[in-house]
Design a protein around this motif. Structure first.
Motif, short mmCIF file in Angstrom:
data_model
loop_
_atom_site.label_atom_id
_atom_site.label_comp_id
_atom_site.label_asym_id
_atom_site.label_seq_id
_atom_site.Cartn_x
_atom_site.Cartn_y
_atom_site.Cartn_z
N THR A 11 0.78 -0.89 0.01
CA THR A 11 0.21 0.11 -0.16
C THR A 11 0.96 1.09 -0.21
N GLU B 278 4.04 15.68 -12.94
CA GLU B 278 3.52 16.40 -13.68
C GLU B 278 3.24 17.26 -12.96
N THR C 23 10.45 4.72 -9.60
CA THR C 23 9.36 5.13 -10.47
C THR C 23 9.34 5.85 -11.29
N SER D 129 2.53 1.94 -3.42
CA SER D 129 1.90 1.98 -4.57
C SER D 129 1.13 4.25 -3.83
N GLU D 130 1.39 4.01 -2.82
CA GLU D 130 1.04 5.76 -2.45
C GLU D 130 2.62 6.28 -3.03
N ARG E 171 4.91 5.54 -5.46
CA ARG E 171 4.26 5.96 -6.76
C ARG E 171 3.28 6.85 -7.63
N ALA E 172 2.59 7.01 -6.61
CA ALA E 172 1.18 7.93 -7.14
C ALA E 172 2.05 9.35 -6.36
N MET E 173 2.40 9.83 -5.73
CA MET E 173 3.25 11.35 -5.26
C MET E 173 4.82 11.19 -6.14
N ASN F 111 4.54 10.52 -9.66
CA ASN F 111 3.83 10.75 -10.57
C ASN F 111 3.42 12.05 -10.84
N LEU F 112 2.73 12.26 -9.61
CA LEU F 112 1.76 13.67 -9.09
C LEU F 112 3.28 14.77 -9.01
#
Length: 152
Positions: free
Chosen positions: A85, A99, A124, A88-89, A91-93, A95-96
């Motif tokens: 978990t 961006e 990542t 995953s958090e 990796r999302a951070m 990618n954000l």
């Protein structure tokens, strides 16, 4: 290593019993790691503060039992899928942040992170042709910076 992994598991069980924590230990071994999968009613204690106690237990086990492990094998602690978990958090951070850097053209610096968390973000974003990542700071205060390669 199986004996070493079993000893580490028994040590954790004893530690939890002495601390009156209601936690169970299931040890799983493969060539690269001895995974201590922890579960039980007190599991959320190990997940608090981004898993600081979980990381401390892992560090303790590696200090106590890692020296007798085969080369390259580490003891890894997880509690009820917390690591997956958290990854995953992260990796999302990552990618954000990527961006945000692309849009603003301003580097983004994450707060203090341990080495394994920084590694997830590095990996990542490793394939990004326009970005680079670097760890900055010293010791436990190390942070991770994401920036455009053209700004390097």
């Amino acid at each position: 290593m199986e004996e070493n992994c079993t000893k580490a598991s028994h040590f954790l069980e004893s530690l939890f019993e002495s601390a009156r924590l209601n936690l169970r230990v299931a040890a799983h071994e493969n060539p690269s790691e001895c995974l201590m999968d922890l579960s039980g009613p007190d599991a959320e204690l190990l997940q608090a503060e981004s898993g600081e106690l979980l990381l401390a237990l892992q560090h303790l086990l590696n200090q106590a039992f890692g020296r007798t492990a085969p080369d390259g094998q580490r003891i890894v602690c997880d509690v009820e899928g917390f690591r997956a978990t958290r990854e995953s958090e992260l990796r999302a951070m990552a990618n954000l942040a990527a961006e945000r850097v692309r849009e603003s053209r301003v580097p983004f610096v994450f707060g203090e992170m341990n080495a394994s968390e920084r590694r997830v973000i590095h990996l990542t974003l490793a394939e990004s042709e326009d970005l680079y990542t670097e760890s900055v700071g010293e010791g436990s205060a190390r942070k991770l910076r994401v920036a455009l390669k053209s700004a390097k």
